[in-house]
Design an enzyme around this catalytic site. Structure first.
Site, PDB file in Angstrom:
ATOM      1  N   CYS A   1      62.947   4.791 109.101  1.00  0.00           N
ATOM      2  CA  CYS A   1      62.975   4.973 110.550  1.00  0.00           C
ATOM      3  C   CYS A   1      61.543   6.501 110.271  1.00  0.00           C
ATOM      4  CB  CYS A   1      64.504   6.660 110.233  1.00  0.00           C
ATOM      5  SG  CYS A   1      64.568   7.675 111.330  1.00  0.00           S
TER       6      CYS A   1
ATOM      7  N   CYS B   1      68.003  20.539 119.062  1.00  0.00           N
ATOM      8  CA  CYS B   1      70.078  21.071 119.652  1.00  0.00           C
ATOM      9  C   CYS B   1      70.424  21.022 118.207  1.00  0.00           C
ATOM     10  CB  CYS B   1      70.211  19.208 118.945  1.00  0.00           C
ATOM     11  SG  CYS B   1      68.659  18.322 120.412  1.00  0.00           S
TER      12      CYS B   1
ATOM     13  N   CYS C   1      70.956  19.532 114.994  1.00  0.00           N
ATOM     14  CA  CYS C   1      69.767  19.060 113.930  1.00  0.00           C
ATOM     15  C   CYS C   1      69.154  19.685 113.256  1.00  0.00           C
ATOM     16  CB  CYS C   1      69.217  18.377 115.016  1.00  0.00           C
ATOM     17  SG  CYS C   1      67.654  17.345 114.356  1.00  0.00           S
TER      18      CYS C   1
ATOM     19  N   CYS D   1      69.001  14.499 108.638  1.00  0.00           N
ATOM     20  CA  CYS D   1      67.067  14.560 109.611  1.00  0.00           C
ATOM     21  C   CYS D   1      66.595  15.692 109.278  1.00  0.00           C
ATOM     22  CB  CYS D   1      66.926  13.500 110.251  1.00  0.00           C
ATOM     23  SG  CYS D   1      64.894  13.824 111.060  1.00  0.00           S
TER      24      CYS D   1
ATOM     25  N   CYS E   1      60.674  20.773 115.957  1.00  0.00           N
ATOM     26  CA  CYS E   1      60.614  19.636 116.984  1.00  0.00           C
ATOM     27  C   CYS E   1      61.052  21.244 118.068  1.00  0.00           C
ATOM     28  CB  CYS E   1      61.980  19.024 117.367  1.00  0.00           C
ATOM     29  SG  CYS E   1      62.441  18.426 118.311  1.00  0.00           S
TER      30      CYS E   1
ATOM     31  N   GLU F   1      59.109  13.525 107.291  1.00  0.00           N
ATOM     32  CA  GLU F   1      59.843  12.845 106.778  1.00  0.00           C
ATOM     33  C   GLU F   1      59.806  11.328 107.464  1.00  0.00           C
ATOM     34  OE1 GLU F   1      63.844  14.172 106.332  1.00  0.00           O
ATOM     35  OE2 GLU F   1      63.233  16.024 105.744  1.00  0.00           O
TER      36      GLU F   1
END
Length: 348
Positions: free
Chosen positions: A107, A118, A121, A332, A114, A94
């Site tokens: 952004c 976290c 997230c 996100c 990832c 994205e």
């Protein structure tokens, strides 16, 4: 089966010089090519009309521009646009365009998924799939309709930029160099949870702004929210930054998502003041956007204002980041996850 062509978008001047040299093209051809790529933003080698027809055909034999349009765009009532890009391997990333009066920020993502995981997230819930290439990162800028109106760029999308630092630094070079986009480093912010080797290297090799994801000043609690704390503590990060000479050319900020009844009391604000004492920086307070299967909530605006005011009154400049695009999978990783699962026939 036809051999895939090598993409030119995302190559540095030095890399293009190697290409032209290997093809037997004149030395000046490399600067002509990067001008077509990064100033004129062409979509085909045929448009590079100051190269001879022979050299264009030679280049086309093994190379292509490598720009690809987003496969989907979701538009918010506030003007925010979330773009979805498909990678050559069929994954999704994205980029989010955020207009705000005289600013237009994009952004961008640096990874598919990832490793940091976290708690708050959605991208971390995907797990890690791949690093994006410089081509795939730069394409997020190159291929959106608003590219020529952008004033700022933030590496705050999917992925951890310091976990893919070679490619990120290559993009930063292209964006800030005379042969590339001619952007000032002050227009670009790179955000990180704070990986030690990446942090030190970024500070030495780039002049762009830095944002560190803090979210709590207490290491024990940060381990629960951000597993990366186990490898490199927020106190160690702050110690490195305290010993680094931040000039007026570079801004240091800390990102702080405010969670209801988790990190929103003045106890946390007081600890932040102690932790950051003597460092020229700012705190960006961010309202939490809920994600599926995570028992965290955003706090109310009154609490955020009190938190901000305490920090500012005690020497730590703080701002509250305006929430944008809440009607279009604001968090996100939400849109890419939904798209990936839809193609697999899974419900989010």
């Amino acid at each position: 089966m036809e051999t895939p062509k090598t993409v030119l978008l995302g190559k540095t001047l030095n890399e293009i010089q190697h290409i032209t040299q290997n093809l037997g093209m004149p030395k000046f051809a490399a600067k002509q090519i990067v001008s077509w790529l990064y100033e004129k933003k062409v979509v085909s080698i045929d448009e590079m009309t100051n190269l001879s027809l022979k050299h264009r055909e030679m280049l086309k034999g093994s190379y292509e521009i490598g720009a690809s349009a987003p496969v989907e765009a979701m538009r918010s009532v506030d003007g925010t646009v979330k773009y979805l890009f498909r990678t050559p391997t069929g994954n999704f990333v994205e980029a989010v365009y955020i207009p705000d009066e005289d600013r237009a920020t994009l952004c961008v993502s640096s990874q598919v998924g990832c490793k940091m995981n976290c708690k708050f997230c959605m991208t971390g819930k995907q797990g890690f799939t791949a690093n994006l290439t410089a081509n795939q990162i730069l394409n997020q800028i190159y291929s959106i309709p608003e590219r020529d109106t952008l004033t700022n760029l933030v590496f705050m999308g999917m992925g951890e930029p310091f976990d893919n630092l070679d490619e990120v630094l290559k993009v930063l070079e292209i964006l800030t160099s005379d042969y590339g986009y001619h952007w000032s480093p002050k227009r670009i912010t790179v955000s990180s949870v704070g990986l030690k080797k990446g942090l030190e290297r970024f500070l030495n090799e780039s002049d762009c702004h830095l944002a560190i994801s803090m979210h709590t000043p207490f290491p024990s609690q940060r381990k629960e929210l951000m597993p990366a704390e186990r490898a490199f503590s927020i106190t160690e990060i702050v110690d490195i930054l305290r010993n680094y000479d931040f000039s007026k050319q570079r801004r240091l900020s800390f990102e702080y998502i405010v969670f209801k009844d988790v990190n929103d009391s003045l106890v946390y604000a007081k600890e932040i003041v102690k932790l950051l004492r003597g460092i020229d920086c700012r705190i960006n307070l961010i309202r939490f956007h809920a994600i599926p299967n995570v028992n965290l909530e955003g706090t109310d605006m009154e609490t955020m204002v009190a938190f901000r005011d305490y920090l500012t009154q005690h020497g730590v400049f703080a701002t509250i980041r305006a929430s944008r695009g809440e009607d279009i999978f604001a968090a996100c990783g939400m849109l890419s996850t939904a798209k990936q699962q839809k193609e697999k026939g899974v419900t989010l």
